[in-house]
Design an enzyme around this catalytic site. Structure first.
Site, PDB file in Angstrom:
ATOM      1  N   CYS B  88       0.815  -1.224   0.000  1.00  0.00           N
ATOM      2  CA  CYS B  88       0.000   0.000   0.000  1.00  0.00           C
ATOM      3  C   CYS B  88       0.843   1.265   0.000  1.00  0.00           C
ATOM      4  O   CYS B  88       0.312   2.369  -0.086  1.00  0.00           O
ATOM      5  CB  CYS B  88      -0.965   0.002   1.180  1.00  0.00           C
ATOM      6  SG  CYS B  88      -2.251  -1.251   1.005  1.00  0.00           S
ATOM      7  N   HIS B 344      -9.364   3.990  -1.823  1.00  0.00           N
ATOM      8  CA  HIS B 344      -8.036   3.390  -1.706  1.00  0.00           C
ATOM      9  C   HIS B 344      -7.677   2.540  -2.925  1.00  0.00           C
ATOM     10  O   HIS B 344      -7.617   1.320  -2.842  1.00  0.00           O
ATOM     11  CB  HIS B 344      -7.970   2.571  -0.406  1.00  0.00           C
ATOM     12  CG  HIS B 344      -6.618   2.019  -0.099  1.00  0.00           C
ATOM     13  ND1 HIS B 344      -5.442   2.569  -0.558  1.00  0.00           N
ATOM     14  CD2 HIS B 344      -6.239   0.948   0.655  1.00  0.00           C
ATOM     15  CE1 HIS B 344      -4.418   1.850  -0.107  1.00  0.00           C
ATOM     16  NE2 HIS B 344      -4.875   0.856   0.620  1.00  0.00           N
TER      17      HIS B 344
END
Lengths: 482, 399
Positions: B88, B344
């Protein structure tokens, strides 16, 4: 003085117990006659248990207090998961036994374990551990679904100071097809009970019992306990009467809280009998299946007092009343598991073989520089204060307990028994492993809760018909676990 | 001691797509949308860009491997391009590549693009992935919410908190981000929620309910960076400068050593200490005006407030409930809605955070503009609490 016989024993009954009344309520519309069997609970394996995992658990309990490195290991089972990949070899790997151990599978009959025990006693230059386990395939609404159990039991046989000395045995062969199971039939195809009793069980057991008593010169009335692994107590009692034994000598067949665990049942009943035995007792162990084996054992002064290993497992367990969950546990109910179940679980056998001790033996490393246990074993020590290179020696986590440091109950992750429970386990003596947990009821896991390790199925590769194993953290003994 | 990156690189243009369920947009569309916005913002010629970094996490779900797709979409004249991936933290990793290249003098102008197309899986949540041939044999089959939920259990144990009390602070975190996201036109989730809705949402992984989890989105973001001299030549007196860019990957302690308590992210603490030093910040409470942190789950944001040194150890619950990190608080967190509501798309997230800080520093944030922000801090956490990559970047105006 050294003698040949049983040096140790252990048993494993899965935690999950299906209410027979709940089975009847689910299937009684189709088979009203099952009502007569609808009492008590039968033990059943979780989705991640099979003959190998239950065999491992029974075997490690049998070996627990013995300072013995067995020469041979046998898995006796008619439901071993692999047809052509030695199942006993997986158990030996999980127990992290010597590379030089001789491993073999015994199969094909409900008396496989008793036959293995007799063979081991007859060549007792070796110490043999015989693990017997069964996860029986049954059809819905069958008598066997009510009467069967999934369980494991194990004995260590050899020459030394046995807790039960082997006095002798006798066998009778007969291709008596009371039931059979083939790859095509899937579940057992069983014949009429009255014929089985009259033409098979009573004459064959009588012959074998008569022969072993004659060979050993032991009087029929001297027998303290008859271990006859039959489908019900009535049948076991009929054997005693037919053979001239005292009806009071008949061992309980464990119907109330377990059921009949196929090829594992003789050793499971033997474990229960040894739990209660006193020095001098004579135990007559029967194995029945296409003939009969009878073995005579005399309990010695080495038997430990105050044992209730099987009784504790029988009384414990978690009662299940949801018949569909019972079906799902054995793969008989294939529900919609969602797209996450599509994950490809292909195993790189190259890696699995190289890492066999890590994964099956749960062997990590102990840094000899700073004494930090760690899993997996690595080239550099995980301790930030140390980081020594190539200083780790083997360190087995499987037999160490720990506590839950963190956990969750995950409803998103795929498992055949949601939610998936996992977290960080902090091991007694050091070491932290992020791992799956087993046998925790919803809401049961808590921070600081004590856990012990259990060998279980980790992932199933549906595409290739393979599955792999690893260890999971289960509630430590003393909890409700089996 | 190395000099660090402070004030060596200017961010001269940024772009960010609308995040969300972009069913009709291809990765090419998303990359083009973000890049063209950045290019127009930077007022440089396409031909002036000398190198590129492309952040993509799930290559199997997205555009495949390598930086070739970026080169093809932008049709630049065969300039060097590199695909990067660090879970991430991928978006920040792309930025780091471009910034380091400019700071090193290897090129004058570089571009960083992050893109993710997560909504092609056919199910909610992140795609399943292998952890490698060895780790698949023993690692739990965790999901991200399950792995991050562990923080909550450990946090209650560490601070002797009732789970109900912790859940109320977590609900406030989610409520606040929905308030912020509602006024951000580029955000994925723009509906406001109540505290009660957050508390009573269906359970995903105990104790995380569905409203404790961030959006799973499609999107792309882009930054064009240059030597400060170039920004000045373009007539910019005040531009956004990179003050710090730090990365800290786990080295196995959390996974394998008992010293980690499970209630904090160890790597964030390492990365932020280096970042504050690099940026010359000794009192973050006074100097950090806003944060964009990796709020993949409400509990993550909560522990990060402590890991970043903004709340004292054990103090995040009270600070959150007091509103310190709300839009009107002392140090607003996720003023753009955060991962929670902006969304996201993994490869783009670090650049999306940078985008918001960039807009805020330049006074262009419209309805959500904060008053005279000094430094903005962006934080990514790739992976799970047990093992992760923490990235911390700090931005401020030049001069």
């Amino acid at each position: 003085m050294a003698a040949i016989g049983i040096l140790g024993y252990g048993a494993y009954i899965p935690r999950r117990r299906m209410s027979r009344d709940a089975i009847y309520h689910a299937v009684g519309w189709a088979q009203p006659s099952l009502r007569t069997l609808a009492s008590g609970r039968r033990a059943f394996a979780a989705w991640d248990e099979d003959a190998i995992t239950m065999g491992v658990e029974a075997a490690r309990r049998a070996l627990r207090d013995l300072q013995i490195s067995p020469d041979a290991l046998c898995l006796a089972s008619t439901t071993a998961p692999f047809l052509d990949r030695q199942n006993a070899g997986v158990i030996a790997a999980a127990l992290d036994l010597s590379e030089r151990i001789r491993t073999f599978d015994m199969a094909g009959s409900q008396r496989a374990a008793v036959s293995a025990l007799i063979a081991a006693c007859n060549s007792a230059t070796e110490t043999t551990i015989i693990a017997a386990a069964e996860k029986r395939p049954v059809k819905a609404a069958s008598v066997l679904e009510m009467a069967s159990a999934d369980a494991g039991a194990a004995v260590v046989v050899g020459c030394g100071e046995p807790i039960a000395e082997f006095l002798g045995s006798a066998s009778v062969r007969a291709d008596f097809v009371d039931h059979y199971r083939t790859a095509q039939s899937g579940a057992d195809y069983a014949y009429e009970e009255r014929w089985v009793r009259e033409a098979g069980v009573l004459p064959l057991t009588s012959k074998a019992i008569g022969a072993v008593l004659a060979d050993t010169g032991v009087g029929v009335k001297a027998i303290s306990t008859l271990i006859a692994p039959m489908a019900n107590f009535r049948l076991a009692r009929s054997i005693a009467i037919a053979a001239g034994l005292s009806p009071g000598a008949v061992q309980d067949v464990l119907t109330e809280n377990c059921g009949v665990a196929g090829a594992a049942h003789p050793l499971l009943m033997l474990s229960a009998a040894l739990d209660k035995a006193r020095a001098g007792d004579l135990l007559l162990l029967i194995g029945f299946g296409q003939g009969c084996d009878a073995a005579l054992l005399r309990v010695t002064a080495k038997i430990a007092p105050e044992r209730a290993l099987v009784a504790r497992m029988l009384e414990g367990g978690a009662t299940e009343t949801n018949y569909l969950k019972f079906l799902a546990a054995s793969g008989r109910l294939d529900i919609e598991w969602g797209m996450r179940a599509e994950r490809d679980n292909r195993t790189a056998q190259t890696v699995a073989f190289n890492k066999s001790r890590d994964i099956y033996g749960f062997v990590g490393g102990l840094c000899t520089q700073c004494q930090t246990p760690q899993f997996p074993k690595s080239r550099r020590c995980v301790n930030p204060e140390c980081a020594a290179l190539d200083k780790q020696e083997d360190y087995r986590f499987a037999d160490r307990n720990g506590v839950i440091k963190t956990f969750t109950e995950d409803h998103l992750a795929f498992t055949r028994e949601p939610p998936l429970v996992y977290g960080n386990i902090s091991f007694d003596g050091g070491g932290n492993v992020f791992m799956e947990m087993a046998d925790f009821a919803s809401g049961e896991a808590r921070i600081g809760g004590a856990v012990e390790m259990r060998f279980r199925i980790k992932d199933v590769d549906e595409t290739r018909g393979f599955h792999r194993y690893f260890w999971k953290a289960a509630p430590a003994a003393g909890g409700a676990g089996g | 001691m190395a000099e660090g990156i402070r004030d060596k690189v200017a961010v001269i243009g940024m772009g960010c797509t609308k995040f969300g369920e972009r069913w009709d947009a291809s990765p090419e569309d998303l990359v083009t949308e973000a890049f063209e916005e950045a290019l127009a913002d930077a007022r440089v010629d396409r031909a002036d860009i000398e190198a590129g970094w492309f952040g993509v996490f799930y290559d199997e779900q997205n555009v495949g491997k390598s930086a070739y797709p970026l080169s093809q979409y932008l049709r630049l004249p065969n300039i060097p391009m590199t695909r990067v991936e660090n879970l991430c933290a991928t978006g920040t990793e792309a930025l780091r590549g471009a910034v380091y290249a400019v700071a090193a003098g290897a090129c004058d102008i570089a571009v960083a693009v992050g893109c993710e197309k997560l909504k092609d899986t056919g199910f909610a949540g992140l795609p399943e992935r292998t952890k490698g041939t060895f780790e698949d044999l023993y690692q739990p089959n965790f999901t991200p919410p399950g792995a991050f939920a562990q923080l909550a259990a450990a946090y209650t144990a560490k601070h002797r908190l009732d789970m109900g009390d912790l859940k109320r602070a977590m609900a406030h975190v989610s409520w606040k981000s929905h308030e912020n996201g509602a006024v951000n036109p580029k955000a994925h989730l723009r509906r406001k929620i109540s505290i009660d809705q957050a508390l009573n949402a269906p359970m995903v992984a105990y104790p995380l309910g569905v409203l404790d989890c961030c959006g799973v989105s499609d999107g792309a973001a882009c930054a064009i960076v240059a030597r400060p001299e170039i920004a000045r030549q373009m007539g910019c007196d005040r531009f956004v400068a990179v003050k710090a860019l730090q990365l800290a990957p786990s080295n196995g302690i959390e996974m394998g050593h008992r010293s980690w308590d499970g209630a904090h992210t160890l790597t964030t603490r390492k990365a932020v200490a280096r970042a504050y030093a690099e940026a010359g910040i000794s009192n973050p409470l006074a100097d950090i005006s806003l944060t964009e942190v990796h709020d993949c789950f409400s509990i993550t944001e909560l522990v990060l407030m402590e890991d970043l040194g903004l709340s004292r150890e054990g103090g995040a619950v009270a600070d959150i409930l007091d509103g310190r990190y709300d839009a009107a608080g002392d140090i607003p967190c996720q003023i753009d809605g955060g991962l929670k509501c902006f969304g996201h798309p993994i490869g783009a997230s670090g650049l999306r955070m940078t985008y918001e800080i960039y807009q805020q520093l330049l006074g262009r944030a419209g309805e959500r503009q904060l008053q005279s922000p000094k430094f903005g801090l962006a934080h990514n956490l790739g992976g799970i609490p047990n093992r992760n990559i923490a990235a911390v970047s700090i931005f401020g105006l030049s001069g």
